[in-house]
Design an enzyme around this catalytic site. Structure first.
Site, PDB file in Angstrom:
ATOM      1  N   ASP A 125       0.845  -1.189   0.000  1.00 42.65           N
ATOM      2  CA  ASP A 125       0.000   0.000   0.000  1.00 42.65           C
ATOM      3  C   ASP A 125       0.885   1.245   0.000  1.00 42.65           C
ATOM      4  OD1 ASP A 125       0.826  -0.764   2.531  1.00 42.65           O
ATOM      5  OD2 ASP A 125      -1.193  -0.972   3.323  1.00 42.65           O
TER       6      ASP A 125
ATOM      7  N   GLU B 276      -5.993   3.177   3.197  1.00 45.78           N
ATOM      8  CA  GLU B 276      -6.592   3.784   4.389  1.00 45.78           C
ATOM      9  C   GLU B 276      -7.993   4.325   4.112  1.00 45.78           C
ATOM     10  OE1 GLU B 276      -5.339   3.410   7.181  1.00 45.78           O
ATOM     11  OE2 GLU B 276      -3.197   3.111   6.915  1.00 45.78           O
TER      12      GLU B 276
END
Length: 371
Positions: free
Chosen positions: A69, A128
């Site tokens: 990520d 997120e």
């Protein structure tokens, strides 16, 4: 001791955290690094603000996907680092700067010493929020590369450097954001009977919400429902016409998530009747549980045994990760990487030990070569 090259890259990335699907500088930085590598067996495909980086194997009998990520968090950094975030109110407070650096390190080793398998590195935006894994999974490049399995890591501040941890089955929970607005009728504090007080409605809901897990959820299953924020009112002598609560739901199976949401909606119907108001509910970003494949966790353990890294068994946690959507469709696993930080994830002073970068690279490359 981690090579200074990787420390420099990690610190460069730490300076430029960007929120989900806004990772333009980050994407450019990653592309520029990848362009320094030999290109003969390498293909780069931009996707949104992320990247697919494909390395052709010497045999190509299977394709392994490794996901990292790349986004930051809306947190004001308070580390005092010389390489602090240059983006006000944004920080790599979940270790994604280390995640990306480790992925680049593993990619570099794979490019210079190609394995038999094809390998596709997934530099995924928006973990997120609002969630990049699900759309990336459905994207054209993912369908074209069609990986046989996928794996990923997450830094763990509580574990020492040199250790990785995983387990078969549930590693992270199903998660959902929770945003509820209450709309009533405001008025002067001296005339409460002429109003519909939304501070009262929101407060009553908060108290009732605590009954959901205790009375609506199977006691043999786990769930957590937490409100972390409540907003209502403007001054001390005006009864507010609007209130808003924000929270999170976490469960260990998908069915329980449905039960909790249904219970919340039924509870809100009662609140509307009791307090003469209207309510709206938004579940925001929803992440599917990280459910590790037993066979691939065992392969990972075997791969780690051939390294200087130590494997330990993890415990299930109520944390959430959108990587769960990838594991819903593909076999694979996620593992924790010890980074020994006194401050935890999503805090303004997270300080992971950079010696963990080499450990992460070694673990990833070992798994790729194990196949």
């Amino acid at each position: 001791m981690t090579d200074e090259k990787w420390i420099d890259i990690r610190r460069d990335l730490h300076r430029i955290p960007e929120l989900g699907f806004q990772e333009f500088k980050t994407q450019q930085y990653l592309r520029e690094y990848v362009e320094t590598l030999p290109q003969d067996f390498l293909t780069v495909t931009p996707w949104e603000t992320g990247l697919f980086v494909f390395v052709e194997g010497t045999v190509g009998s299977q394709t392994i996907a490794y996901r990292t990520d790349i986004d930051g968090l809306p947190i004001k950094e308070e580390t005092g680092f010389s390489f602090e975030s240059i983006h006000e109110g944004q920080m790599h407070a979940c270790g994604h700067d280390l995640h990306m650096t480790i992925a680049l390190g593993a990619l570099t080793e794979i490019v210079y010493d190609r394995p038999e398998a094809n390998v596709v590195f997934l530099f995924q935006p928006a973990e997120e929020g609002p969630g990049g894994a699900e759309p990336m999974l459905a994207s054209e490049p993912m369908k074209r590369y069609a990986p046989d399995f996928v794996f990923a890591l997450h830094v763990d501040p509580k574990r020492e450097v040199g250790y990785v941890a995983s387990k078969p089955g549930l590693l992270f929970a199903n998660t959902s954001e929770l945003f509820i607005d209450f709309h009533g009728k405001g008025g002067h504090a001296a005339y409460p009977h002429e109003t519909r007080d939304m501070m009262m409605a929101a407060s009553a809901f908060n108290v009732q919400l605590q009954q959901v897990v205790g009375r609506m959820v199977d006691p043999l299953k786990s769930a957590v429902v937490t409100l972390g924020k409540m907003e209502a009112g403007t001054v001390q002598n005006i009864i507010p016409e609007h209130a808003r609560v924000e929270g999170t739901i976490r469960t260990t199976d998908a069915e329980t998530m449905d039960v909790v949401k249904q219970s919340i909606e039924q509870m809100l119907e009662g609140i509307e009747v009791r307090y003469g108001c209207k309510t709206t509910v938004d579940y925001g970003a929803n992440y599917y549980m990280v459910d590790n494949d037993e066979d691939y966790v065992e392969r990972f353990k075997q791969a780690i045994e051939k390294t200087n890294v130590t494997y330990i068994e993890a415990e299930s946690a109520m944390t959430g990760e959108d990587f769960g959507y990838m594991l819903k469709e593909l076999p694979g696993f996620m593992f924790w990487l010890g980074v020994d930080s006194e401050s935890g994830l999503h805090t303004s002073r997270l300080n992971p030990n950079e010696d963990a970068i080499d450990i992460g690279i070694e673990a990833i490359v070992a798994m790729i070569r194990e196949g």
